[in-house]
Design a protein around this motif. Structure first.
Motif, short mmCIF file in Angstrom:
data_model
loop_
_atom_site.label_atom_id
_atom_site.label_comp_id
_atom_site.label_asym_id
_atom_site.label_seq_id
_atom_site.Cartn_x
_atom_site.Cartn_y
_atom_site.Cartn_z
N ILE A 7 -40.24 -56.54 19.19
CA ILE A 7 -39.12 -56.05 20.02
C ILE A 7 -38.91 -54.56 19.82
N VAL A 8 -38.87 -54.14 18.55
CA VAL A 8 -38.66 -52.72 18.24
C VAL A 8 -39.79 -51.87 18.81
N LEU A 9 -41.02 -52.28 18.61
CA LEU A 9 -42.17 -51.52 19.10
C LEU A 9 -42.24 -51.51 20.62
N GLY A 10 -41.91 -52.63 21.24
CA GLY A 10 -41.89 -52.69 22.70
C GLY A 10 -40.85 -51.75 23.28
N LEU A 11 -39.70 -51.69 22.63
CA LEU A 11 -38.63 -50.79 23.08
C LEU A 11 -39.04 -49.33 22.90
N ILE A 12 -39.64 -49.03 21.75
CA ILE A 12 -40.12 -47.67 21.50
C ILE A 12 -41.15 -47.26 22.54
N GLN A 13 -42.11 -48.15 22.81
CA GLN A 13 -43.15 -47.85 23.78
C GLN A 13 -42.58 -47.63 25.17
N GLY A 14 -41.72 -48.54 25.61
CA GLY A 14 -41.17 -48.45 26.96
C GLY A 14 -40.38 -47.18 27.19
N ILE A 15 -39.68 -46.71 26.15
CA ILE A 15 -38.86 -45.51 26.28
C ILE A 15 -39.69 -44.25 26.13
N ALA A 28 -46.38 -44.32 15.58
CA ALA A 28 -47.01 -44.07 14.28
C ALA A 28 -45.96 -43.81 13.21
N ILE A 29 -44.94 -43.05 13.55
CA ILE A 29 -43.97 -42.59 12.56
C ILE A 29 -42.91 -43.63 12.22
N ILE A 30 -42.37 -44.31 13.23
CA ILE A 30 -41.28 -45.26 12.95
C ILE A 30 -41.73 -46.42 12.07
N PRO A 31 -42.90 -47.04 12.32
CA PRO A 31 -43.36 -48.06 11.36
C PRO A 31 -43.59 -47.48 9.97
N TRP A 32 -44.04 -46.23 9.90
CA TRP A 32 -44.23 -45.54 8.61
C TRP A 32 -42.89 -45.36 7.89
N ILE A 33 -41.87 -44.94 8.64
CA ILE A 33 -40.55 -44.76 8.05
C ILE A 33 -39.97 -46.10 7.57
N LEU A 34 -40.19 -47.14 8.38
CA LEU A 34 -39.65 -48.46 8.05
C LEU A 34 -40.47 -49.20 6.99
N GLY A 35 -41.61 -48.63 6.63
CA GLY A 35 -42.44 -49.24 5.59
C GLY A 35 -43.32 -50.37 6.09
N TRP A 36 -43.47 -50.52 7.40
CA TRP A 36 -44.29 -51.61 7.94
C TRP A 36 -45.77 -51.38 7.71
N VAL A 37 -46.19 -50.12 7.61
CA VAL A 37 -47.62 -49.82 7.47
C VAL A 37 -48.17 -50.25 6.12
N ASN A 38 -47.32 -50.62 5.21
CA ASN A 38 -47.80 -51.13 3.92
C ASN A 38 -48.22 -52.58 4.01
N ASN A 39 -47.91 -53.19 5.15
CA ASN A 39 -48.26 -54.59 5.37
C ASN A 39 -49.62 -54.65 6.05
N LEU A 40 -50.64 -55.14 5.33
CA LEU A 40 -52.01 -55.15 5.85
C LEU A 40 -52.11 -55.92 7.15
N GLY A 41 -51.42 -57.04 7.24
CA GLY A 41 -51.46 -57.83 8.47
C GLY A 41 -50.91 -57.06 9.65
N PHE A 42 -49.87 -56.27 9.41
CA PHE A 42 -49.30 -55.46 10.49
C PHE A 42 -50.30 -54.42 10.96
N VAL A 221 -44.62 -56.97 25.06
CA VAL A 221 -45.01 -56.49 26.38
C VAL A 221 -43.84 -56.57 27.36
N PHE A 222 -43.08 -57.66 27.28
CA PHE A 222 -41.92 -57.83 28.17
C PHE A 222 -40.87 -56.75 27.92
N VAL A 223 -40.58 -56.49 26.65
CA VAL A 223 -39.59 -55.46 26.30
C VAL A 223 -40.08 -54.09 26.76
N SER A 224 -41.37 -53.83 26.56
CA SER A 224 -41.95 -52.56 27.01
C SER A 224 -41.83 -52.42 28.53
N PHE A 225 -42.08 -53.49 29.25
CA PHE A 225 -42.00 -53.49 30.71
C PHE A 225 -40.59 -53.21 31.20
#
Length: 265
Positions: A7-15, A28-42, A221-225
């Motif tokens: 949801i967060v990423l879709g909103l970021i992309q759409g805007i 690239a930056i917001i997941p980095w700030i939120l610490g999501w990039v430390n999650n290998l699966g993400f 995708v729906f949120v981005s749309f």
């Protein structure tokens, strides 16, 4: 990837994809700030998901400008079959010719140069913010959408190649180039939106085999749309009287913020 992340990423992309503030920088930056990039699966799921989110904004552009696309295709058909040349058929070929060089150059640079440094992204945001501000402020507004010529459309298309640098922004560089060529603000935005469709469609088809069609995918995708539709409507209305000044200032502030966070971390 979790639903809330989608949801967060879709909103970021759409805007941010459709505003001249760089979706690649924000994604690239917001997941980095939120610490999501430390999650290998993400990280493993993010590259293809990023392209899928662009598909959401592609759908927004397709639906919002549906009549424009129908008229372009119909006019092009009539030109090819019935030899009836119109303004719409000419614009279709302008879009095709403007897409080719930017797509080729951008693809080559994207494959040979990998840039993901927060500092580089921040610098790109700031520099393009300054350029956007001054170009928009001092450029004339004497060319509307209906009077775009091959020279303007081609140069705008070529400028897309610089969007491979996160922080530059495809919308940002195309709208800045358009303004520098004397294109009206609203026309610059509309042409930028139309021009993005072929490249995003190509990237979506290229990455289609890597998509994971789960709930997170469809939610993102729906949120981005939806957010994309709202942003297109907002920007075209806003630019009838407003300028790009606010977006330029935002880019500079966001860039400085990234640098500050990087120093603290």
């Amino acid at each position: 990837m979790q639903i809330y992340q989608a949801i967060v990423l879709g909103l970021i992309q759409g805007i941010t994809e459709l505003l001249p503030i760089s979706s690649s920088a924000h994604l690239a930056i917001i997941p980095w700030i939120l610490g999501w990039v430390n999650n290998l699966g993400f990280e493993e799921a993010f590259e293809a998901f990023d392209v899928a989110l662009h598909g959401g904004t592609l759908l927004a552009i397709g639906i919002f400008f549906f009549k424009d696309w129908v008229n372009l295709l119909k006019a092009t058909y009539n030109q090819v079959v019935h030899k009836e040349k119109t303004r719409e058929s000419t614009m279709f070929w302008y879009l095709v010719m403007a897409t080719i060089p930017g797509a080729i150059i951008g693809f080559i640079l994207d494959k040979t140069l990998e840039i993901d440094s927060p500092i580089i992204i921040a610098i790109a945001l700031i520099i393009m913010g300054v350029i956007l501000y001054f170009v928009d402020k001092f450029s004339k507004s004497n060319i509307d959408y209906q009077n775009l010529k091959f020279k303007q459309t081609f140069l705008i298309g070529v400028s897309q190649a610089l969007a491979f640098i996160p922080g530059v922004s495809r919308s940002g560089i195309t709208m800045t180039t358009a303004r520098g060529l004397g294109v009206e603000r609203e026309a610059a935005a509309k042409y930028s939106f139309m021009l993005s469709a072929p490249i995003v469609l190509g990237a979506t088809l290229y990455k289609f085999k890597d998509f994971v069609f789960n709930l997170s995918f469809f939610v993102g995708v729906f949120v981005s749309f939806i957010s994309g539709i709202l942003v297109i409507k907002f920007l075209l209305q806003y630019l009838k009287k407003g300028s790009f000044k606010g977006f330029a200032i935002y880019r500079i502030i966001f860039g400085i913020t990234i640098i500050a966070i990087n120093v603290i971390k």
